[in-house]
Design a protein around this motif. Sequence first.
Motif, mmCIF file in Angstrom:
data_model
loop_
_atom_site.group_PDB
_atom_site.id
_atom_site.type_symbol
_atom_site.label_atom_id
_atom_site.label_comp_id
_atom_site.label_asym_id
_atom_site.label_seq_id
_atom_site.Cartn_x
_atom_site.Cartn_y
_atom_site.Cartn_z
ATOM 1 N N THR A 32 52.277 -19.282 49.351
ATOM 2 C CA THR A 32 53.535 -19.444 48.636
ATOM 3 C C THR A 32 54.245 -18.116 48.376
ATOM 4 N N ARG A 33 53.484 -17.071 48.063
ATOM 5 C CA ARG A 33 54.102 -15.780 47.758
ATOM 6 C C ARG A 33 53.463 -14.625 48.540
ATOM 7 N N HIS A 34 52.640 -14.937 49.486
ATOM 8 C CA HIS A 34 51.869 -13.906 50.170
ATOM 9 C C HIS A 34 51.606 -14.379 51.596
ATOM 10 N N ALA A 35 51.429 -13.426 52.507
ATOM 11 C CA ALA A 35 51.135 -13.789 53.898
ATOM 12 C C ALA A 35 50.238 -12.739 54.526
ATOM 13 N N ARG A 36 49.534 -13.162 55.562
ATOM 14 C CA ARG A 36 48.734 -12.263 56.384
ATOM 15 C C ARG A 36 49.133 -12.469 57.831
ATOM 16 N N ALA A 37 49.083 -11.405 58.606
ATOM 17 C CA ALA A 37 49.388 -11.497 60.030
ATOM 18 C C ALA A 37 48.420 -10.604 60.786
ATOM 19 N N ALA A 38 48.202 -10.921 62.072
ATOM 20 C CA ALA A 38 47.214 -10.166 62.830
ATOM 21 C C ALA A 38 47.474 -10.252 64.322
ATOM 22 N N VAL A 39 46.917 -9.278 65.039
ATOM 23 C CA VAL A 39 46.806 -9.312 66.498
ATOM 24 C C VAL A 39 45.342 -9.599 66.807
ATOM 25 N N LEU A 40 45.085 -10.604 67.640
ATOM 26 C CA LEU A 40 43.716 -11.007 67.961
ATOM 27 C C LEU A 40 43.479 -10.955 69.467
ATOM 28 N N THR A 41 42.231 -10.722 69.837
ATOM 29 C CA THR A 41 41.832 -10.917 71.220
ATOM 30 C C THR A 41 41.750 -12.424 71.485
ATOM 31 N N LEU A 42 41.567 -12.777 72.738
ATOM 32 C CA LEU A 42 41.461 -14.190 73.095
ATOM 33 C C LEU A 42 40.156 -14.811 72.609
ATOM 34 N N THR A 43 39.199 -13.984 72.196
ATOM 35 C CA THR A 43 37.952 -14.510 71.641
ATOM 36 C C THR A 43 37.903 -14.392 70.119
ATOM 37 N N GLY A 44 39.027 -14.044 69.483
ATOM 38 C CA GLY A 44 39.116 -14.094 68.035
ATOM 39 C C GLY A 44 38.824 -12.816 67.293
ATOM 40 N N GLU A 45 38.665 -11.710 67.993
ATOM 41 C CA GLU A 45 38.444 -10.434 67.303
ATOM 42 C C GLU A 45 39.784 -9.902 66.795
ATOM 43 N N ILE A 46 39.830 -9.494 65.527
ATOM 44 C CA ILE A 46 41.060 -8.971 64.950
ATOM 45 C C ILE A 46 41.215 -7.499 65.317
ATOM 46 N N LEU A 47 42.334 -7.173 65.982
ATOM 47 C CA LEU A 47 42.601 -5.808 66.429
ATOM 48 C C LEU A 47 43.461 -5.036 65.448
ATOM 49 N N ALA A 48 44.346 -5.729 64.750
ATOM 50 C CA ALA A 48 45.203 -5.112 63.729
ATOM 51 C C ALA A 48 45.622 -6.200 62.760
ATOM 52 N N GLU A 49 45.814 -5.833 61.510
ATOM 53 C CA GLU A 49 46.052 -6.836 60.470
ATOM 54 C C GLU A 49 46.961 -6.262 59.394
ATOM 55 N N HIS A 50 47.783 -7.130 58.812
ATOM 56 C CA HIS A 50 48.665 -6.714 57.712
ATOM 57 C C HIS A 50 48.784 -7.858 56.719
ATOM 58 N N SER A 51 48.828 -7.532 55.442
ATOM 59 C CA SER A 51 49.084 -8.544 54.415
ATOM 60 C C SER A 51 50.107 -7.984 53.443
ATOM 61 N N GLY A 52 50.887 -8.864 52.858
ATOM 62 C CA GLY A 52 51.904 -8.413 51.916
ATOM 63 C C GLY A 52 52.652 -9.577 51.313
ATOM 64 N N THR A 53 53.609 -9.253 50.484
ATOM 65 C CA THR A 53 54.419 -10.265 49.805
ATOM 66 C C THR A 53 55.417 -10.878 50.777
ATOM 67 N N LEU A 54 55.428 -12.180 50.815
ATOM 68 C CA LEU A 54 56.383 -12.939 51.606
ATOM 69 C C LEU A 54 56.572 -14.264 50.874
ATOM 70 N N VAL A 55 57.711 -14.432 50.224
ATOM 71 C CA VAL A 55 57.929 -15.574 49.331
ATOM 72 C C VAL A 55 58.475 -16.749 50.122
ATOM 73 N N ILE A 56 57.690 -17.803 50.198
ATOM 74 C CA ILE A 56 58.052 -18.932 51.055
ATOM 75 C C ILE A 56 59.308 -19.650 50.573
#
Length: 406
Positions: A95-119
């Motif tokens: 509702t007020r927060h989000a996470r985003a990421a770049v993943l490999t095709l097998t699900g390994e997280i290569l880069a990640e960011h989280s922050g305020t994003l008000v839906i």
Amino acid sequence: MTGRTSARGQVRGQASAGELLGLVRSGRATTRGALQQMTGLSRATVGQRLDRLFRAGWLREGAGGPVDSPLGGRPSITLEFDDAHAVVLTADLETRHARAAVLTLTGEILAEHSGTLVIEEGPEQVLGELAAWFAELLEKAGHRPDEVCGIGLAVPGPVDMESGRVVQPPIMPGWDGYDIRGRLARAFTDRTGAPPLPVLVDNDANLMAYGEQRAAHPDCSAFVLVKVSTGIGAGVVVGGSIFRGIDGGAGDIGHIRVGADALCRCGSYGCLAAVASGGAVARRLAESGVPAASGADVRDLLSSGHPEAAALAREAGRQVGDVLATVVTLLNPGVLMIAGDLAGTPFLTGVRELLYQRALPRSTAHLEVVTSRLGERAGLIGAGALVVEHLYAPERVEERLMALGY
């Protein structure tokens, strides 16, 4: 060659390149000889279809496997899915927060960011900002926009999978029926110059359940995850696939009526979410003078050992456990996972108290009640898996190979 049906019901002699890739990805057949044996295809035909996959960069040769023949000889060259040929972008909206990421095709997280994003700011603003996050993450991960094969998005509302649109979401004002897939694809193209990408959207609890089941409980044929944060929702994975119901409404247990008179954000009175969600606990804490406005605030209070927050979380767990007794009796899952802001010891204790008291002993005899293993990354990983399984399904592999000219 005419097709033949094996004892397992598999059509032999007609397997496509996509079906060969599926056999390799699943580990059921990882050499040319094994593919011939499982499909009934000739050596030449297997070679031709594998060549298309090699040219697309989707397969690679691994180390030699064991020698199958008792007469000896060279070891068979194994085949592997090449997970380095592309990456996936995923995001998990709250509702007020989000996470985003770049993943490999097998699900390994290569880069990640989280922050305020008000839906509540609406889809235009939120999805535009998310595209900016994706562009920055790709640069951080060292990947080009044209290396992305798809985008997966988890949202806190029911989703019609055919259209990718949310349907009457109680906590997503302004999003009902909105073209999320089209807007996010355009925003990413506008931001990066990349060609249009497939975008898949699903409910957050569904994707959390999918990620958790695949990562920690792959052998569980009936898996239920309950997310208790600002609202309450459940994801169900049966036979390795997400169970969504007819139009995406399965698992919306937060709006089961429990007899209370509290007003829910959906407009009805007495919903489970109105009395037992993180938002409901935060409201009760605020009424007693404790600063709390959301499930995340309750989570922080629980982490610090706040006694009143712990007592209210345990009571909320009892109310949810009462509803879950019916869920468990109906679905007979092997694993019931509690996740979200309230998924700590006090809440879990309350769930166990009422669940085991109200459910039939037969339904809980082989039930594991656990907490999340992937934590806040579960939705990201589940969204990535959804994209990969969609894009590398046999029929879609054929479409994509033809589009590439292979």
